[in-house]
Design an enzyme around this catalytic site. Sequence first.
Site, PDB file in Angstrom:
ATOM      1  N   ASP A  15       1.297  -1.494   0.251  1.00  0.00           N
ATOM      2  CA  ASP A  15       0.417   0.011  -0.199  1.00  0.00           C
ATOM      3  C   ASP A  15       0.279   0.921   0.319  1.00  0.00           C
ATOM      4  O   ASP A  15       1.030   2.172  -0.688  1.00  0.00           O
ATOM      5  CB  ASP A  15      -0.540   0.322   1.648  1.00  0.00           C
ATOM      6  CG  ASP A  15      -1.965  -0.689   1.101  1.00  0.00           C
ATOM      7  OD1 ASP A  15      -2.964  -1.038  -0.239  1.00  0.00           O
ATOM      8  OD2 ASP A  15      -2.271  -1.286   2.222  1.00  0.00           O
ATOM      9  N   ARG A  94      -1.085   4.270  17.210  1.00  0.00           N
ATOM     10  CA  ARG A  94      -1.619   4.596  16.185  1.00  0.00           C
ATOM     11  C   ARG A  94      -1.467   6.329  15.861  1.00  0.00           C
ATOM     12  O   ARG A  94      -0.687   7.067  15.719  1.00  0.00           O
ATOM     13  CB  ARG A  94      -2.941   5.124  15.753  1.00  0.00           C
ATOM     14  CG  ARG A  94      -2.738   3.162  15.121  1.00  0.00           C
ATOM     15  CD  ARG A  94      -1.815   3.094  13.950  1.00  0.00           C
ATOM     16  NE  ARG A  94      -2.323   1.452  12.892  1.00  0.00           N
ATOM     17  CZ  ARG A  94      -1.461   1.363  12.867  1.00  0.00           C
ATOM     18  NH1 ARG A  94       0.120   1.373  12.491  1.00  0.00           N
ATOM     19  NH2 ARG A  94      -1.233   0.057  12.024  1.00  0.00           N
ATOM     20  N   ASP A 123      -7.629   2.251  11.424  1.00  0.00           N
ATOM     21  CA  ASP A 123      -6.624   2.815  11.123  1.00  0.00           C
ATOM     22  C   ASP A 123      -6.648   4.660  10.290  1.00  0.00           C
ATOM     23  O   ASP A 123      -6.155   5.262  10.632  1.00  0.00           O
ATOM     24  CB  ASP A 123      -5.465   2.811  10.647  1.00  0.00           C
ATOM     25  CG  ASP A 123      -4.513   1.438  11.586  1.00  0.00           C
ATOM     26  OD1 ASP A 123      -5.062   1.263  12.565  1.00  0.00           O
ATOM     27  OD2 ASP A 123      -4.620   0.733  11.538  1.00  0.00           O
ATOM     28  N   SER A 172      -2.763 -10.366   7.215  1.00  0.00           N
ATOM     29  CA  SER A 172      -2.618  -9.116   7.361  1.00  0.00           C
ATOM     30  C   SER A 172      -1.286  -8.696   8.571  1.00  0.00           C
ATOM     31  O   SER A 172      -2.826  -9.106   9.979  1.00  0.00           O
ATOM     32  CB  SER A 172      -3.104  -8.228   7.472  1.00  0.00           C
ATOM     33  OG  SER A 172      -3.204  -7.057   7.584  1.00  0.00           O
TER      34      SER A 172
HETATM   35  N1  ARG Z   1      -8.927  -4.228  14.292  1.00  0.00           N
HETATM   36  C1  ARG Z   1      -7.452  -3.739  15.582  1.00  0.00           C
HETATM   37  C2  ARG Z   1      -7.828  -2.063  15.427  1.00  0.00           C
HETATM   38  O1  ARG Z   1      -8.319  -1.354  15.013  1.00  0.00           O
HETATM   39  C3  ARG Z   1      -6.531  -3.577  15.177  1.00  0.00           C
HETATM   40  C4  ARG Z   1      -5.983  -3.751  13.152  1.00  0.00           C
HETATM   41  C5  ARG Z   1      -4.145  -4.487  13.261  1.00  0.00           C
HETATM   42  N2  ARG Z   1      -4.674  -4.236  11.473  1.00  0.00           N
HETATM   43  C6  ARG Z   1      -3.937  -5.610  10.742  1.00  0.00           C
HETATM   44  N3  ARG Z   1      -3.981  -5.084   9.545  1.00  0.00           N
HETATM   45  N4  ARG Z   1      -3.878  -6.510  11.299  1.00  0.00           N
HETATM   46  O2  ARG Z   1      -6.892  -2.026  16.584  1.00  0.00           O
END
Ligand code: ARG
Length: 416
Positions: A15, A94, A123, A172
């Site tokens: 990405d 984040r 995110d 991922s």
């Molecule tokens: N769902 C979780 C959050 O929004 C973690 C997402 C992490 N991303 C990943 N590509 N594994 O905090």
Amino acid sequence: MTGGTVALAFSGGLDTTVCVPLLKEEYGYDDVIGVTVDVGQPDAEFAEARETADALGVEHHVVDAKADFADRCFDAVQANASYQGYPLGTALARPVIAGAILDVAEQQGCTALAHGCTGKGNDQLRFEAVWRASDLEVVAPVRELGLTREWEIEYAAEKGLPVEAGNDGEWSIDTNLWSRSVEGGQLEDPGYEPPADIYDWTDAPGSETETVTIEFEAGVPVAVDGDAMEPVPLVEYLNDLAGSYGVGRTDMMEDRMLGLKVRENYEHPAATTLLTAHEALEQLVLTTEEREFGEQISQQWSEKAYEGLVDHPLMDALEGYLGATQQKVTGTVTVKFEGGQARPVARESEYAVYSADAASFDTETVNGIEQADATGVAKYHGFQSRLANASKPELAADGGSEADDGLPSGDEDSDE
Ligand code: ARG
């Protein structure tokens, strides 16, 4: 038309790699700088980011934010924070990442900020909540141009971009000091049991056990088994130790901010250990009312943290409450790793709201209070329900008759 330099949150994955030429071609920026923020990812991720940035000819900055991030994790410990059972690693990281990128962008005279998040996840919202409080422009190429993975792979091949299949494996994965998240691929089927190889931080629980003693000062972990430790090494140490006993695995359906449900798998051995120990210490030192109200504080803190709204005024107010209660959360808790669980087995504090004499079956009189004094309390206990039940109105005979059947009634003649 746009011009200027854009600072891109850069991982070197597919990405963010395709974002580099797109930010010039589609958005008209003159220059792109990549920023990677260290919140405890594995070394290989930095190597990948560095190599990809080099191959793209992009200026690359790495910012070490591990200590800031660990402090944030300990705020989460004070708040007993978890969102639907997830101790919030990605969500906590984040805003720290976004803040560090904003700092670099300002130092480097950038006019804009960019991320490679899709329009489906959390995110994008967390990054932008931080960035949109600044004067810089915010762009999100993957979301705004409606890119799909397939399109990105083709585009990268066409442009000869340095994307290696290595990073974009079956799952991922998002890793930081506090948690490791695994999603996507076959895991998107909620009925699919995760294979053992999704786990990296935790071993399958065995029959061995071990105990560890955590020391807290004002709600913050400061030592393990008597050794004072800084936050980052303390968390790393517990991730290794508790992880080797299979502690801290979560497999859940998670409600994202946009309303989508996703299947998530997490590993968080240190978080589980520290949250368990912290709560056990609160049980010892806080009053009933402080603990009950603390549950609401925890719920609200966790939701705002999940949303990445770290600057929300409510957050300050909640932290005001925590500031007041956490002073007493000082002491030690011993936790046992057993069967994949972390279980508190001993606790001690100078602030214990506890009188062994008062609670004991063996003592007659404590502070001038004796057993028989409870008789008056027992007489009053339930007084209002007895009054209310004695004067209860009769329910309507038709329609509600079934619900009527089991209820005691003063009047016996109304049942036809
Ligand atoms: N769902 C979780 C959050 O929004 C973690 C997402 C992490 N991303 C990943 N590509 N594994 O905090």
